[in-house]
Scaffold this motif. Sequence first.
Motif, PDB file in Angstrom:
ATOM      1  N   VAL A   1      -7.630  -7.430  -5.432  1.00 45.41           N
ATOM      2  CA  VAL A   1      -8.125  -7.721  -4.089  1.00 45.41           C
ATOM      3  C   VAL A   1      -7.230  -6.979  -3.109  1.00 45.41           C
ATOM      4  O   VAL A   1      -6.075  -6.678  -3.420  1.00 45.41           O
ATOM      5  CB  VAL A   1      -8.136  -9.255  -3.813  1.00 45.41           C
ATOM      6  N   SER A   2      -7.766  -6.660  -1.954  1.00 43.60           N
ATOM      7  CA  SER A   2      -6.948  -5.975  -0.943  1.00 43.60           C
ATOM      8  C   SER A   2      -7.354  -6.431   0.445  1.00 43.60           C
ATOM      9  O   SER A   2      -8.421  -7.017   0.630  1.00 43.60           O
ATOM     10  CB  SER A   2      -7.121  -4.457  -1.045  1.00 43.60           C
ATOM     11  N   SER A   3      -6.491  -6.116   1.402  1.00 40.39           N
ATOM     12  CA  SER A   3      -6.896  -6.289   2.793  1.00 40.39           C
ATOM     13  C   SER A   3      -8.031  -5.302   3.052  1.00 40.39           C
ATOM     14  O   SER A   3      -8.286  -4.407   2.249  1.00 40.39           O
ATOM     15  CB  SER A   3      -5.715  -6.033   3.736  1.00 40.39           C
ATOM     16  N   ASP A   4      -8.704  -5.466   4.156  1.00 38.58           N
ATOM     17  CA  ASP A   4      -9.844  -4.594   4.464  1.00 38.58           C
ATOM     18  C   ASP A   4      -9.447  -3.330   5.221  1.00 38.58           C
ATOM     19  O   ASP A   4     -10.309  -2.530   5.572  1.00 38.58           O
ATOM     20  CB  ASP A   4     -10.909  -5.362   5.243  1.00 38.58           C
TER      21      ASP A   4
ATOM     22  N   SER B   1      -8.009   0.436   5.463  1.00 39.59           N
ATOM     23  CA  SER B   1      -8.183   1.537   4.513  1.00 39.59           C
ATOM     24  C   SER B   1      -6.936   1.849   3.706  1.00 39.59           C
ATOM     25  O   SER B   1      -7.040   2.233   2.537  1.00 39.59           O
ATOM     26  CB  SER B   1      -8.689   2.791   5.227  1.00 39.59           C
TER      27      SER B   1
ATOM     28  N   HIS C   1       0.808  -1.220   0.000  1.00 36.86           N
ATOM     29  CA  HIS C   1       0.000   0.000   0.000  1.00 36.86           C
ATOM     30  C   HIS C   1       0.842   1.271   0.000  1.00 36.86           C
ATOM     31  O   HIS C   1       2.048   1.247   0.273  1.00 36.86           O
ATOM     32  CB  HIS C   1      -0.950  -0.002   1.201  1.00 36.86           C
TER      33      HIS C   1
ATOM     34  N   ARG D   1      -4.645  -8.826   6.056  1.00 38.52           N
ATOM     35  CA  ARG D   1      -4.158  -7.746   6.915  1.00 38.52           C
ATOM     36  C   ARG D   1      -2.697  -7.930   7.303  1.00 38.52           C
ATOM     37  O   ARG D   1      -2.144  -9.016   7.224  1.00 38.52           O
ATOM     38  CB  ARG D   1      -4.967  -7.687   8.216  1.00 38.52           C
TER      39      ARG D   1
ATOM     40  N   SER E   1      -4.842  -0.146   2.420  1.00 41.30           N
ATOM     41  CA  SER E   1      -4.810  -1.068   1.278  1.00 41.30           C
ATOM     42  C   SER E   1      -6.014  -0.874   0.370  1.00 41.30           C
ATOM     43  O   SER E   1      -5.885  -0.894  -0.852  1.00 41.30           O
ATOM     44  CB  SER E   1      -4.749  -2.513   1.764  1.00 41.30           C
ATOM     45  N   VAL E   2      -7.188  -0.702   0.962  1.00 44.74           N
ATOM     46  CA  VAL E   2      -8.404  -0.487   0.169  1.00 44.74           C
ATOM     47  C   VAL E   2      -8.244   0.737  -0.727  1.00 44.74           C
ATOM     48  O   VAL E   2      -8.523   0.693  -1.936  1.00 44.74           O
ATOM     49  CB  VAL E   2      -9.639  -0.325   1.088  1.00 44.74           C
TER      50      VAL E   2
ATOM     51  N   HIS F   1     -12.909  -7.011  -0.331  1.00 45.52           N
ATOM     52  CA  HIS F   1     -11.769  -6.894   0.586  1.00 45.52           C
ATOM     53  C   HIS F   1     -11.687  -8.162   1.433  1.00 45.52           C
ATOM     54  O   HIS F   1     -12.699  -8.788   1.722  1.00 45.52           O
ATOM     55  CB  HIS F   1     -11.925  -5.705   1.524  1.00 45.52           C
ATOM     56  N   ARG F   2     -10.471  -8.485   1.864  1.00 42.99           N
ATOM     57  CA  ARG F   2     -10.247  -9.697   2.645  1.00 42.99           C
ATOM     58  C   ARG F   2      -9.499  -9.375   3.939  1.00 42.99           C
ATOM     59  O   ARG F   2      -8.347  -8.934   3.905  1.00 42.99           O
ATOM     60  CB  ARG F   2      -9.426 -10.707   1.849  1.00 42.99           C
TER      61      ARG F   2
ATOM     62  N   ARG G   1     -12.743  -5.777  -9.485  1.00 49.27           N
ATOM     63  CA  ARG G   1     -12.401  -5.702  -8.058  1.00 49.27           C
ATOM     64  C   ARG G   1     -13.116  -6.807  -7.304  1.00 49.27           C
ATOM     65  O   ARG G   1     -14.326  -7.006  -7.436  1.00 49.27           O
ATOM     66  CB  ARG G   1     -12.813  -4.331  -7.533  1.00 49.27           C
TER      67      ARG G   1
END
Length: 191
Positions: A47-50, A52, A9, A75, A54-55, A70-71, A67
């Motif tokens: 895809v990203s971590s949940d 912010s 990120h 994290r 990364s989102v 989020h996962r 997209r």
Amino acid sequence: MTVIYWVRHAPTHEKTFVGHRDVPADLSDEAQIARLDGALPQNALVVSSDLSRSVDTATAIQGRRLRLPHRAGLREFDFGDWDGLHFSEVAEKWPDLSRTYWQNPGDVAAPNGESWHAAADRVSSEISSVIADNPRRDIIAVAHFGAILTQMQRAAGITPYAALAHRIDNYSITEIQVRPTYGVARVNHVP
């Protein structure tokens, strides 16, 4: 074959441990974001971590890419009681534990946090699920320093301690190939 383009990120400018604490990213470097976007395949899933940081980074590079949700499993490490503290504070308050945490990563965890092995299992399980749900698709996974290192360690077949010797800069790409065995194509490429 699936290729996972792990992207760290955008920077947070924090000078403390930042794990599960939700700290925003600085996305003001539009030229760097454009270079990163241009270095990634246009047909890959995002895809990203949940968290912010990364989102928001994933949103900045998403473009026309599809997209995925989020996962939470992507994290950063859960640093427990260390989250928000400076490294020097941690070393002063927990000298033996902090030394062991960095010199012998594996089963050692920060108080109320998770170990390298626990984080690696969590991230591995999550990305394996993404791959299984999207067979033969390349994936851009926007995540965190520690999460990416666990996957580089997994793919390279090295120890956690050896993995910690690698840099994972903000906006960098670490490319992991899954064929079905894992292999590292490049680490910490900053476009």
